[in-house]
Design a protein around this motif. Structure first.
Motif, PDB file in Angstrom:
ATOM      1  N   ALA A  16       0.853  -1.196   0.000  1.00 11.69           N
ATOM      2  CA  ALA A  16       0.000   0.000   0.000  1.00 11.69           C
ATOM      3  C   ALA A  16       0.884   1.239   0.000  1.00 11.69           C
ATOM      4  CB  ALA A  16      -0.887  -0.007   1.238  1.00 11.69           C
ATOM      5  N   ILE A  17       0.400   2.294  -0.619  1.00 16.28           N
ATOM      6  CA  ILE A  17       1.230   3.503  -0.659  1.00 16.28           C
ATOM      7  C   ILE A  17       0.744   4.482   0.414  1.00 16.28           C
ATOM      8  CG2 ILE A  17       1.959   3.197  -3.058  1.00 16.28           C
ATOM      9  CD1 ILE A  17      -0.178   5.186  -3.923  1.00 16.28           C
ATOM     10  N   PRO A  18       1.585   4.787   1.383  1.00 19.68           N
ATOM     11  CA  PRO A  18       1.157   5.631   2.498  1.00 19.68           C
ATOM     12  C   PRO A  18       0.882   7.078   2.068  1.00 19.68           C
ATOM     13  CG  PRO A  18       3.454   4.935   2.789  1.00 19.68           C
ATOM     14  CD  PRO A  18       2.961   4.286   1.544  1.00 19.68           C
ATOM     15  N   MET A  51       8.770  -5.918  -6.680  1.00 18.65           N
ATOM     16  CA  MET A  51       7.973  -5.439  -5.544  1.00 18.65           C
ATOM     17  C   MET A  51       7.750  -3.940  -5.695  1.00 18.65           C
ATOM     18  SD  MET A  51       8.681  -5.009  -1.472  1.00 18.65           S
ATOM     19  CE  MET A  51       9.692  -6.427  -1.301  1.00 18.65           C
ATOM     20  N   SER A  52       6.490  -3.541  -5.633  1.00 15.72           N
ATOM     21  CA  SER A  52       6.219  -2.110  -5.778  1.00 15.72           C
ATOM     22  C   SER A  52       5.936  -1.462  -4.429  1.00 15.72           C
ATOM     23  CB  SER A  52       5.042  -1.871  -6.720  1.00 15.72           C
ATOM     24  OG  SER A  52       3.833  -2.131  -6.051  1.00 15.72           O
ATOM     25  N   ALA A  53       6.280  -0.196  -4.370  1.00 17.97           N
ATOM     26  CA  ALA A  53       5.930   0.636  -3.215  1.00 17.97           C
ATOM     27  C   ALA A  53       5.730   2.037  -3.780  1.00 17.97           C
ATOM     28  CB  ALA A  53       7.047   0.624  -2.187  1.00 17.97           C
ATOM     29  N   GLY A  54       5.337   2.951  -2.913  1.00 21.42           N
ATOM     30  CA  GLY A  54       5.144   4.292  -3.450  1.00 21.42           C
ATOM     31  C   GLY A  54       4.623   5.239  -2.402  1.00 21.42           C
ATOM     32  N   ALA A  55       4.160   6.375  -2.854  1.00 20.43           N
ATOM     33  CA  ALA A  55       3.665   7.399  -1.949  1.00 20.43           C
ATOM     34  C   ALA A  55       2.374   7.964  -2.512  1.00 20.43           C
ATOM     35  CB  ALA A  55       4.707   8.500  -1.805  1.00 20.43           C
ATOM     36  N   ASP A  56       1.375   8.069  -1.631  1.00 23.91           N
ATOM     37  CA  ASP A  56       0.058   8.574  -2.001  1.00 23.91           C
ATOM     38  C   ASP A  56       0.052  10.061  -1.665  1.00 23.91           C
ATOM     39  OD1 ASP A  56      -2.582   8.789  -2.628  1.00 23.91           O
ATOM     40  OD2 ASP A  56      -3.301   7.320  -1.159  1.00 23.91           O
ATOM     41  N   GLU A  57       0.240  10.883  -2.682  1.00 22.46           N
ATOM     42  CA  GLU A  57       0.582  12.273  -2.404  1.00 22.46           C
ATOM     43  C   GLU A  57      -0.540  13.270  -2.640  1.00 22.46           C
ATOM     44  OE1 GLU A  57       5.295  11.661  -3.107  1.00 22.46           O
ATOM     45  OE2 GLU A  57       4.280  12.855  -4.611  1.00 22.46           O
ATOM     46  N   HIS A  58      -1.643  12.813  -3.234  1.00 22.52           N
ATOM     47  CA  HIS A  58      -2.744  13.743  -3.505  1.00 22.52           C
ATOM     48  C   HIS A  58      -3.780  13.715  -2.377  1.00 22.52           C
ATOM     49  CE1 HIS A  58      -1.568  13.375  -7.971  1.00 22.52           C
ATOM     50  NE2 HIS A  58      -1.206  14.560  -7.534  1.00 22.52           N
ATOM     51  N   GLY A  59      -4.768  14.574  -2.524  1.00 27.20           N
ATOM     52  CA  GLY A  59      -5.899  14.508  -1.597  1.00 27.20           C
ATOM     53  C   GLY A  59      -5.976  15.688  -0.650  1.00 27.20           C
ATOM     54  N   ASP A  97      10.167  -1.199  -7.642  1.00 26.50           N
ATOM     55  CA  ASP A  97       9.433  -0.180  -8.394  1.00 26.50           C
ATOM     56  C   ASP A  97       8.772   0.772  -7.407  1.00 26.50           C
ATOM     57  OD1 ASP A  97       9.345  -1.360 -11.325  1.00 26.50           O
ATOM     58  OD2 ASP A  97       9.069  -3.023  -9.919  1.00 26.50           O
ATOM     59  N   TYR A  98       8.915   2.063  -7.678  1.00 23.84           N
ATOM     60  CA  TYR A  98       8.409   3.041  -6.714  1.00 23.84           C
ATOM     61  C   TYR A  98       7.604   4.106  -7.452  1.00 23.84           C
ATOM     62  CZ  TYR A  98       8.420   5.793  -2.438  1.00 23.84           C
ATOM     63  OH  TYR A  98       8.042   6.461  -1.306  1.00 23.84           O
ATOM     64  N   VAL A  99       6.381   4.323  -6.990  1.00 25.60           N
ATOM     65  CA  VAL A  99       5.524   5.301  -7.656  1.00 25.60           C
ATOM     66  C   VAL A  99       5.154   6.422  -6.697  1.00 25.60           C
ATOM     67  CG1 VAL A  99       3.250   5.698  -8.715  1.00 25.60           C
ATOM     68  CG2 VAL A  99       4.472   3.568  -9.152  1.00 25.60           C
ATOM     69  N   ARG A 100       5.455   7.634  -7.101  1.00 28.86           N
ATOM     70  CA  ARG A 100       4.911   8.780  -6.364  1.00 28.86           C
ATOM     71  C   ARG A 100       3.731   9.281  -7.179  1.00 28.86           C
ATOM     72  NH1 ARG A 100       9.242  13.209  -4.956  1.00 28.86           N
ATOM     73  NH2 ARG A 100       7.304  14.117  -4.184  1.00 28.86           N
ATOM     74  N   THR A 101       2.576   9.405  -6.532  1.00 24.24           N
ATOM     75  CA  THR A 101       1.392   9.715  -7.341  1.00 24.24           C
ATOM     76  C   THR A 101       1.429  11.138  -7.907  1.00 24.24           C
ATOM     77  OG1 THR A 101       0.118  10.270  -5.371  1.00 24.24           O
ATOM     78  CG2 THR A 101      -0.097   8.011  -6.208  1.00 24.24           C
ATOM     79  N   SER A 102       2.310  12.001  -7.380  1.00 22.72           N
ATOM     80  CA  SER A 102       2.388  13.347  -7.963  1.00 22.72           C
ATOM     81  C   SER A 102       3.340  13.383  -9.155  1.00 22.72           C
ATOM     82  CB  SER A 102       2.809  14.385  -6.920  1.00 22.72           C
ATOM     83  OG  SER A 102       4.180  14.236  -6.615  1.00 22.72           O
TER      84      SER A 102
END
Ligand code: MSP
Length: 484
Positions: A16-18, A51-59, A97-102
């Motif tokens: 899950a992306i925090p 393995m993916s991880a990331g950051a939930d940056e919107h909202g 793999d790393y995703v930043r939603t912004s």
């Protein structure tokens, strides 16, 4: 899913992306640790794992925090994001793999995902009237709102009455497939049953956008300047944008994910909205949706206002990464809530790591060296075969705390065997018997280090370096005792 070489599979696990609205805490560590154990175990099994991880940056939450800090939302998340990556690195978690939603690339892919959902006929516009929790960034139905007395139990905040024009995702269309997915994929079963109960009257369509004036910090809805994507659509998409979906270089070989790891609080988004999105996109559903419990601190929910937030980075710096991995993987039951206190942590550290494991390693290495034991461990008869079988059973069921517990049963059994056979006495009376006993233990410590590898990779490597040969190397102190 393709096999390139015989038996070698491409496997994908997601975390899950925090939300990037505050510094990381130990709760965030749980997703990563569980996923890392799985990934390492599968890699050892010869598979190719991403393995993916990331950051939930919107909202709205991030928007609000940025306003409080007097910086732009982008600046705010740019400042915070590195700390989350530091946590992942400090925990020795092998994210590929790393995703930043912004990230504009993610946003572009999300917009294409939206277009495809639209083309599949599952998006429609409608007036929304209902209840919203800004803490969860989610809407709840009237029935759910009533059941929670119009107050979010997780955020202890009153629900807001919202009335606005939104886009909707036709989740209801997929009720049957969602039910089937929940029945087959959600682990543990009892959490799946909770979801089935939620959708017993059918899965409901969900609002997937918000008017720009309510939420500016998000991915714009394509071809509609007045609407911004609901943060969950943008966030859930990360699991496939991480593989470059829907671009031409989409790593389709890695989809569907073998495992998606989430905390119990966000299971419903992953068990209901997410499969609806995937089905509409014509993508396969993940095989396992693993929901873990919550970590409390001294039996209390962690919260900034209570000042009981535990920082995983500090913990690793103080006690070492494997001690932290050990505590959370063994003493927080994988599927249930668990409790952290400094006392419990130190008791486990001193008792189980320093005493049980550390002493076994140093006693055994010392004796093999001192009595010049001829190496025959590769042919010795293991005493811990039953524990090994149990271990594999628990690994298959994702019961990682039990898998670790089983390793400790083996460690303790080895320690008892030393106490009972007294190799130091045998050295004087029966050196052949002494050599046999020590070789049995030598073989078993090699098995133990192999089983430990996905959990405590550094400690396991150190043990391997001591015993993997025809003579032993001096044993380092794996876990120096700490004062209470
Ligand atoms: N941004 C969403 C997830 C989007 S995934 C497409 C979110 N973020 S979060 O920061 O609140 O939580 C991130 C992860 O940490 C979730 O899996 C959540 O369950 C987990 N935890 C947050 N607090 C936790 C504990 N106290 N204990 C264990 N896990 C916890 O939800």
């Amino acid at each position: 899913m393709r096999c390139d070489k015989i038996g070698v599979m491409k496997k994908y696990i997601t975390t899950a992306i925090p939300y990037l609205n505050a510094r990381p805490h130990i709760g965030h560590a749980m997703d990563y640790l569980l996923a890392d154990v799985w990934a390492r175990h599968e890699t050892i099994g010869g598979h190719e794992v991403r393995m993916s991880a990331g950051a939930d940056e919107h909202g709205t939450k991030v928007e609000q925090k940025a306003r409080e800090a007097g910086v732009s939302p982008q600046q705010f998340v740019d400042d915070l994001a590195p700390t989350f990556r530091v946590m992942i690195a400090k925990l020795n978690v092998g994210v590929t793999d790393y995703v930043r939603t912004s990230d504009p690339e993610h946003a572009r892919r999300c917009q294409e995902i939206w277009r495809r959902l639209d083309a599949a006929g599952v998006i429609y516009k409608s007036k929304y009237q209902g209840w919203y929790c800004s803490g969860c960034e989610s809407f709840v139905t009237e029935t759910e709102a009533r059941a929670m007395d119009y107050q979010c139990p997780d955020h202890q905040k009153p629900l807001e009455k919202v009335s606005e024009e939104n886009y909707y995702l036709r989740v209801s269309k997929f009720t049957d497939q969602i039910r089937e997915f929940v029945r087959t994929a959600v682990v543990p079963e009892f959490r799946g049953r909770e979801i089935l109960e939620l959708i017993k009257d059918g899965a409901q369509d969900v609002s997937i956008s918000r008017p720009l004036e309510k939420l500016a910090w998000g991915v714009p809805v394509p071809d509609d300047d007045a609407q911004v994507m609901y943060v969950w659509v943008d966030a859930l998409s990360n699991y496939i944008t991480a593989l470059s979906y829907p671009d031409d270089d989409f790593a389709a070989d890695f989809w569907p994910a073998h495992v998606q790891v989430v905390g119990k609080d966000i299971l419903r988004f992953h068990a209901i909205i997410w499969p609806a999105m995937l089905l509409a996109l014509g993508l396969k559903l993940p095989r396992t949706l693993l929901a873990h419990g919550f970590i409390n601190v001294d039996n209390t929910k962690m919260s900034k206002s209570l000042g009981n937030v535990v920082d995983p980075i500090e913990l690793v710096e103080q006690y070492g990464v494997d001690a932290v991995r050990y505590f959370f993987l063994r003493h927080i039951p994988t599927f249930e809530d668990g409790d952290y206190t400094t006392e419990k942590f130190i008791a486990a550290y001193n008792g189980e790591l320093a005493n049980d494991l550390g002493n076994l390693v140093s006693r055994l290495a010392n004796m093999i060296d001192k009595y010049d034991v001829p190496s025959a461990w590769r042919d010795s008869q293991s005493r811990i075969a039953a524990e090994v079988a149990e271990f594999h059973k628990f690994m298959k069921k994702f019961e990682y705390h039990r898998a670790l517990e089983t390793i400790w049963t083996a460690v303790q059994s080895c320690n008892r065997y030393i106490d009972e056979t007294k190799p130091w006495a045998l050295a004087k009376t029966d050196s052949a018997e002494m050599a046999q006993v020590l070789n049995v233990l030598w073989g078993d410590i090699m098995i133990i280090q192999a089983l430990l590898t996905p959990f405590l990779p550094d400690a396991a490597a150190k043990i391997r370096a001591v015993f993997d040969g025809d003579t032993v190397q001096p044993a380092p102190i794996l876990f120096p005792k700490v004062d209470i």
